[in-house]
Write an enzyme that holds these catalytic residues in place. Structure first.
Site, PDB file in Angstrom:
ATOM      1  CG  HIS A 102      -1.426   1.367   1.603  1.00 34.44           C
ATOM      2  ND1 HIS A 102      -0.857   2.162   2.569  1.00 34.44           N
ATOM      3  CD2 HIS A 102      -2.467   2.073   1.094  1.00 34.44           C
ATOM      4  CE1 HIS A 102      -1.529   3.302   2.654  1.00 34.44           C
ATOM      5  NE2 HIS A 102      -2.515   3.275   1.768  1.00 34.44           N
ATOM      6  NE  ARG A 260     -15.931   6.042  -9.772  1.00 29.57           N
ATOM      7  CZ  ARG A 260     -15.315   4.909 -10.129  1.00 29.57           C
ATOM      8  NH1 ARG A 260     -14.173   4.568  -9.550  1.00 29.57           N
ATOM      9  NH2 ARG A 260     -15.836   4.120 -11.056  1.00 29.57           N
ATOM     10  CD  GLU A 262     -17.500   0.128  -7.186  1.00 27.71           C
ATOM     11  OE1 GLU A 262     -16.524  -0.641  -7.288  1.00 27.71           O
ATOM     12  OE2 GLU A 262     -18.584  -0.217  -6.659  1.00 27.71           O
TER      13      GLU A 262
END
Length: 300
Positions: A102, A260, A262
């Site tokens: 990450h 957003r 997603e």
């Protein structure tokens, strides 16, 4: 500064996606452009079902407008306008011997009624989440982080490594999410560092990402693994999900600013298990990892 940094993360997104596509060898990133109704938008790039990467995303966004009420409370301010941009990435490889990674680099501005900048800061970092512990991988990742930091201040690596261990801590499990890396936030101008100095530091770290991660992937991506190794990977991925949904500031910021969905939940892996009261077998490679997660160590 905001234009300069946004131009940088656009270029960095291109570089990182190209580097990862070369590692995967079969699959390309799919791109989605999106707009935020309150102001701004982003460029989401997702890779799925690749030869190496089961799922991953390298996203950039730049959002602006009125500071949401939840964020006003967090910063202890009244009504204000803000601008925030950043690059956020998560990669979940298929092979359990290859670690998840990450990274995030971001910039934030806040303005008074006349449009004058009253707050500005950088934040970010990069961290590694292995499922099986290869000490040479941990040392390589941390050494790359340290080399980038040392070019700017020898105190940065130990400080931001410690902050990373503290931040990516699943308090409800009493263990780290992974083996850490760097985490820094609210990097503001001070007597030692101007905003240009911080820009140079953050971009140094961003530019080091492929060097930190790709050699590890190349070494591990073709190692053999068993169904049992895969089950362990999916159980550990569950802990990753728990951190992102319970503790992660970026996830919470995105949800509170009508980001957003997603893109926000892009970080979640596709195949996960929660096994009741699961424990690694004594003396196993799995237990070796857990011992390090419970007691973070200095890798360099």
């Amino acid at each position: 500064m905001k234009d300069k940094f946004y131009a940088y993360i656009q270029k960095l997104q291109d570089q990182i996606c190209a580097g990862l596509e070369a590692v995967d060898g079969t699959t390309k990133f799919r791109e989605d452009l999106w707009k935020r109704p309150e102001g701004g938008g982003g460029r989401t790039r997702v890779i799925e079902n690749g030869n190496v990467f089961e799922k991953g995303g390298v996203n950039i966004s730049a959002v602006h407008g009125k500071l949401p009420e939840a964020m006003q409370k967090m910063f202890g301010v009244g009504e204000a306008d803000f601008f925030a941009c950043g690059l956020s990435l998560v990669l979940h490889p298929k092979n359990p011997m290859t670690p998840t990674v990450h990274a995030n680099w971001r910039y934030f501005e806040m303005y008074d009624e006349s449009g004058k900048v009253i707050e500005q800061w950088f934040g970010g970092g990069q961290d590694l989440t292995p499922y099986y512990l290869f000490e040479e991988d941990a040392k390589h990742f941390h050494q790359t982080c340290k080399t980038a930091c040392d070019k700017h201040n020898p105190e940065f690596y130990p400080k931001y490594k410690k902050q990373c261990d503290a931040y990516f801590w699943n308090a409800h499990r009493n263990e780290a999410r992974g083996i850490g890396g760097l985490f820094f936030d609210y990097c503001k101008a001070n007597e030692q560092m101007s905003m240009d100095d911080w820009y140079n530091f953050v971009t140094e770290v961003g530019n080091s990402f492929l060097e930190a991660y790709v050699p590890i992937v190349e070494t591990r991506k073709n190692l053999e693994y068993t169904p049992e190794n895969r089950t362990w990977q999916e159980i550990r991925r569950g802990r990753y999900v728990e951190f992102n949904l319970v503790h992660d500031k970026g996830t919470l910021f995105g949800l509170k600013t009508n980001g957003r969905i997603e893109s926000i939940l892009m970080s979640l892996p596709p195949h996960v298990q929660w096994v009741y009261d699961h424990h690694a077998e004594a003396g196993s490679e799995e237990e070796k990892l857990v011992n390090v997660l419970e007691n973070p160590i200095d890798w360099v």
